[in-house]
Design a protein around this motif. Structure first.
Motif, PDB file in Angstrom:
ATOM      1  N   ASN A   1      61.832  96.867 -12.584  1.00 47.10           N
ATOM      2  CA  ASN A   1      61.966  98.096 -11.794  1.00 47.10           C
ATOM      3  C   ASN A   1      62.767  97.847 -10.520  1.00 47.10           C
ATOM      4  O   ASN A   1      63.638  98.651 -10.157  1.00 47.10           O
ATOM      5  N   ILE A   2      62.489  96.759  -9.849  1.00 48.22           N
ATOM      6  CA  ILE A   2      63.191  96.446  -8.598  1.00 48.22           C
ATOM      7  C   ILE A   2      64.678  96.198  -8.866  1.00 48.22           C
ATOM      8  O   ILE A   2      65.547  96.757  -8.182  1.00 48.22           O
ATOM      9  N   VAL A   3      64.972  95.365  -9.855  1.00 49.64           N
ATOM     10  CA  VAL A   3      66.372  95.053 -10.162  1.00 49.64           C
ATOM     11  C   VAL A   3      67.130  96.321 -10.568  1.00 49.64           C
ATOM     12  O   VAL A   3      68.264  96.538 -10.144  1.00 49.64           O
ATOM     13  N   ALA A   4      66.496  97.181 -11.351  1.00 46.48           N
ATOM     14  CA  ALA A   4      67.147  98.421 -11.783  1.00 46.48           C
ATOM     15  C   ALA A   4      67.425  99.354 -10.608  1.00 46.48           C
ATOM     16  O   ALA A   4      68.391 100.118 -10.642  1.00 46.48           O
ATOM     17  N   MET A   5      66.621  99.298  -9.578  1.00 43.95           N
ATOM     18  CA  MET A   5      66.851 100.146  -8.404  1.00 43.95           C
ATOM     19  C   MET A   5      67.906  99.541  -7.477  1.00 43.95           C
ATOM     20  O   MET A   5      68.651 100.263  -6.828  1.00 43.95           O
TER      21      MET A   5
ATOM     22  N   PHE B   1      73.360 101.560 -11.389  1.00 44.60           N
ATOM     23  CA  PHE B   1      74.320 101.822 -12.455  1.00 44.60           C
ATOM     24  C   PHE B   1      75.033 100.543 -12.791  1.00 44.60           C
ATOM     25  O   PHE B   1      75.639  99.947 -11.894  1.00 44.60           O
ATOM     26  N   PRO B   2      74.913 100.028 -13.948  1.00 45.48           N
ATOM     27  CA  PRO B   2      74.357 100.594 -15.177  1.00 45.48           C
ATOM     28  C   PRO B   2      72.941 100.106 -15.493  1.00 45.48           C
ATOM     29  O   PRO B   2      72.389 100.480 -16.516  1.00 45.48           O
ATOM     30  N   LEU B   3      72.340  99.267 -14.635  1.00 49.01           N
ATOM     31  CA  LEU B   3      71.079  98.619 -15.014  1.00 49.01           C
ATOM     32  C   LEU B   3      69.915  99.580 -15.222  1.00 49.01           C
ATOM     33  O   LEU B   3      69.065  99.332 -16.077  1.00 49.01           O
ATOM     34  N   LEU B   4      69.851 100.657 -14.460  1.00 49.86           N
ATOM     35  CA  LEU B   4      68.726 101.585 -14.639  1.00 49.86           C
ATOM     36  C   LEU B   4      68.721 102.159 -16.049  1.00 49.86           C
ATOM     37  O   LEU B   4      67.668 102.273 -16.674  1.00 49.86           O
TER      38      LEU B   4
ATOM     39  N   PHE C   1      69.946 100.737 -18.812  1.00 52.18           N
ATOM     40  CA  PHE C   1      69.526  99.687 -19.739  1.00 52.18           C
ATOM     41  C   PHE C   1      68.056  99.339 -19.554  1.00 52.18           C
ATOM     42  O   PHE C   1      67.345  99.100 -20.523  1.00 52.18           O
ATOM     43  N   TRP C   2      67.602  99.284 -18.300  1.00 51.23           N
ATOM     44  CA  TRP C   2      66.208  98.940 -18.044  1.00 51.23           C
ATOM     45  C   TRP C   2      65.265 100.013 -18.590  1.00 51.23           C
ATOM     46  O   TRP C   2      64.185  99.706 -19.074  1.00 51.23           O
ATOM     47  N   PHE C   3      65.669 101.257 -18.542  1.00 50.39           N
ATOM     48  CA  PHE C   3      64.829 102.327 -19.092  1.00 50.39           C
ATOM     49  C   PHE C   3      64.521 102.031 -20.562  1.00 50.39           C
ATOM     50  O   PHE C   3      63.371 102.130 -20.997  1.00 50.39           O
ATOM     51  N   GLY C   4      65.525 101.640 -21.320  1.00 49.09           N
ATOM     52  CA  GLY C   4      65.307 101.298 -22.722  1.00 49.09           C
ATOM     53  C   GLY C   4      64.546  99.993 -22.882  1.00 49.09           C
ATOM     54  O   GLY C   4      63.592  99.907 -23.659  1.00 49.09           O
ATOM     55  N   ALA C   5      64.955  98.960 -22.155  1.00 47.23           N
ATOM     56  CA  ALA C   5      64.299  97.653 -22.267  1.00 47.23           C
ATOM     57  C   ALA C   5      62.854  97.711 -21.797  1.00 47.23           C
ATOM     58  O   ALA C   5      61.993  96.987 -22.311  1.00 47.23           O
ATOM     59  N   SER C   6      62.565  98.581 -20.838  1.00 43.35           N
ATOM     60  CA  SER C   6      61.203  98.672 -20.308  1.00 43.35           C
ATOM     61  C   SER C   6      60.214  99.114 -21.376  1.00 43.35           C
ATOM     62  O   SER C   6      59.036  98.744 -21.335  1.00 43.35           O
TER      63      SER C   6
END
Length: 131
Positions: A26-30, A34-37, A39-44
């Motif tokens: 969550n921290i890294v995605a914030m 873009f684009p990690l949020l 990808f993280w939504f799916g990976a989470s």
């Protein structure tokens, strides 16, 4: 005749590491939305499925709390960005700042709680009994 096997163990350290995963993501995605949020939504979802029913119930608790926050924040962003004007970048920046302000401090708080929690080795119970 086969000898009884000693029970498998989920170590305290592996449980602590698993409990951290969702909050760290969550921290890294914030920090790099873009684009990690995206990808993280799916990976989470994979991380959630993997850790929600961990042998140590505290892992499931911390994972579930982090997931609730992530999915609430991303749901709010989807609603906000759907209605946001495409030509005003400040609306998008404000949305990201609000999301980070909601998610990062609570994730850091949980990481501290995870670090300070008393973790114990947990036997892994095999629910599949073979004759």
């Amino acid at each position: 005749m086969t000898e009884p096997q000693s029970p498998r163990i989920a170590t305290a350290e592996s449980a602590r590491r698993a409990a951290r995963m969702m909050n760290l993501g969550n921290i890294v995605a914030m920090v790099l939305p873009f684009p990690l949020l995206i990808f993280w939504f799916g990976a989470s979802m994979f991380v959630y499925a993997m850790n929600r029913h961990h042998p140590n119930p505290k892992v499931g608790h911390y994972t579930q709390q982090a997931a609730y926050r992530l999915y609430a924040v991303t749901g709010a962003l989807i609603v906000m960005f759907t209605a946001a004007p495409r030509d005003n970048v400040w609306v998008w920046v404000l949305g990201w700042v609000a999301a980070a302000a909601a998610l990062v401090p609570l994730s850091v708080r949980d990481l501290r709680r995870i670090q300070q929690d008393d973790w114990q080795d947990t036997p892994i119970v095999d629910d599949h009994h073979h004759p």
